[in-house]
Design a protein around this motif. Structure first.
Motif, short mmCIF file in Angstrom:
data_model
loop_
_atom_site.label_atom_id
_atom_site.label_comp_id
_atom_site.label_asym_id
_atom_site.label_seq_id
_atom_site.Cartn_x
_atom_site.Cartn_y
_atom_site.Cartn_z
N LYS A 7 161.14 47.21 -20.97
CA LYS A 7 162.36 46.86 -20.23
C LYS A 7 162.34 47.43 -18.82
N ARG A 8 161.80 48.62 -18.66
CA ARG A 8 161.73 49.21 -17.33
C ARG A 8 160.78 48.42 -16.43
N ARG A 9 159.69 47.95 -17.03
CA ARG A 9 158.68 47.22 -16.25
C ARG A 9 159.11 45.79 -15.94
N PHE A 10 159.73 45.11 -16.94
CA PHE A 10 160.00 43.69 -16.79
C PHE A 10 161.49 43.34 -16.82
N GLY A 11 162.36 44.31 -16.96
CA GLY A 11 163.78 44.01 -17.10
C GLY A 11 164.06 43.55 -18.52
N ASP A 12 165.16 42.85 -18.69
CA ASP A 12 165.49 42.35 -20.04
C ASP A 12 164.42 41.40 -20.52
N ILE A 13 164.00 41.59 -21.75
CA ILE A 13 163.02 40.69 -22.34
C ILE A 13 163.64 40.00 -23.54
N ASP A 14 163.09 38.87 -23.89
CA ASP A 14 163.61 38.04 -24.97
C ASP A 14 163.71 38.83 -26.28
N GLY A 15 164.79 38.61 -26.99
CA GLY A 15 165.02 39.32 -28.25
C GLY A 15 163.93 39.09 -29.28
N SER A 16 163.33 37.91 -29.28
CA SER A 16 162.25 37.65 -30.23
C SER A 16 161.02 38.51 -29.93
N LEU A 17 160.78 38.78 -28.65
CA LEU A 17 159.67 39.67 -28.29
C LEU A 17 159.96 41.09 -28.72
N VAL A 18 161.21 41.52 -28.53
CA VAL A 18 161.60 42.87 -28.97
C VAL A 18 161.40 42.99 -30.48
N GLU A 19 161.80 41.97 -31.21
CA GLU A 19 161.64 41.99 -32.67
C GLU A 19 160.18 42.07 -33.07
N GLN A 20 159.33 41.32 -32.39
CA GLN A 20 157.89 41.37 -32.69
C GLN A 20 157.33 42.75 -32.44
N VAL A 21 157.74 43.38 -31.35
CA VAL A 21 157.26 44.73 -31.04
C VAL A 21 157.76 45.71 -32.10
N GLN A 22 158.99 45.57 -32.53
CA GLN A 22 159.55 46.48 -33.53
C GLN A 22 158.84 46.36 -34.87
N ASN A 23 158.23 45.23 -35.13
CA ASN A 23 157.53 45.01 -36.39
C ASN A 23 156.06 45.44 -36.37
N LEU A 24 155.59 45.95 -35.24
CA LEU A 24 154.20 46.39 -35.14
C LEU A 24 153.99 47.70 -35.90
N SER A 25 152.77 47.90 -36.36
CA SER A 25 152.41 49.17 -37.01
C SER A 25 152.28 50.26 -35.94
N VAL A 26 152.20 51.49 -36.39
CA VAL A 26 152.04 52.61 -35.46
C VAL A 26 150.75 52.44 -34.66
#
Length: 52
Positions: A7-26
């Motif tokens: 978000k700092r780099r690109f501003g608001d990003i699409d919610g679906s992208l946020v969801e995909q990132v949240q589902n990534l493994s460590v």
């Protein structure tokens, strides 16, 4: 942490992208943290996520 960096780099990003990132493994989050340094636009994130 990665979401805040994106978000700092690109501003608001699409919610679906946020969801995909949240589902990534460590391990994937660590890889994304490094790859993020090379991203110049949101399309780079989209391409990276498609490879996962």
């Amino acid at each position: 942490m990665i979401i805040r960096q994106l978000k700092r780099r690109f501003g608001d990003i699409d919610g679906s992208l946020v969801e995909q990132v949240q589902n990534l493994s460590v391990e994937q989050l660590e890889e994304l943290g490094e790859a993020l340094l090379d991203f110049s636009e949101v399309a780079d994130l989209v391409a990276w996520l498609e490879q996962q």
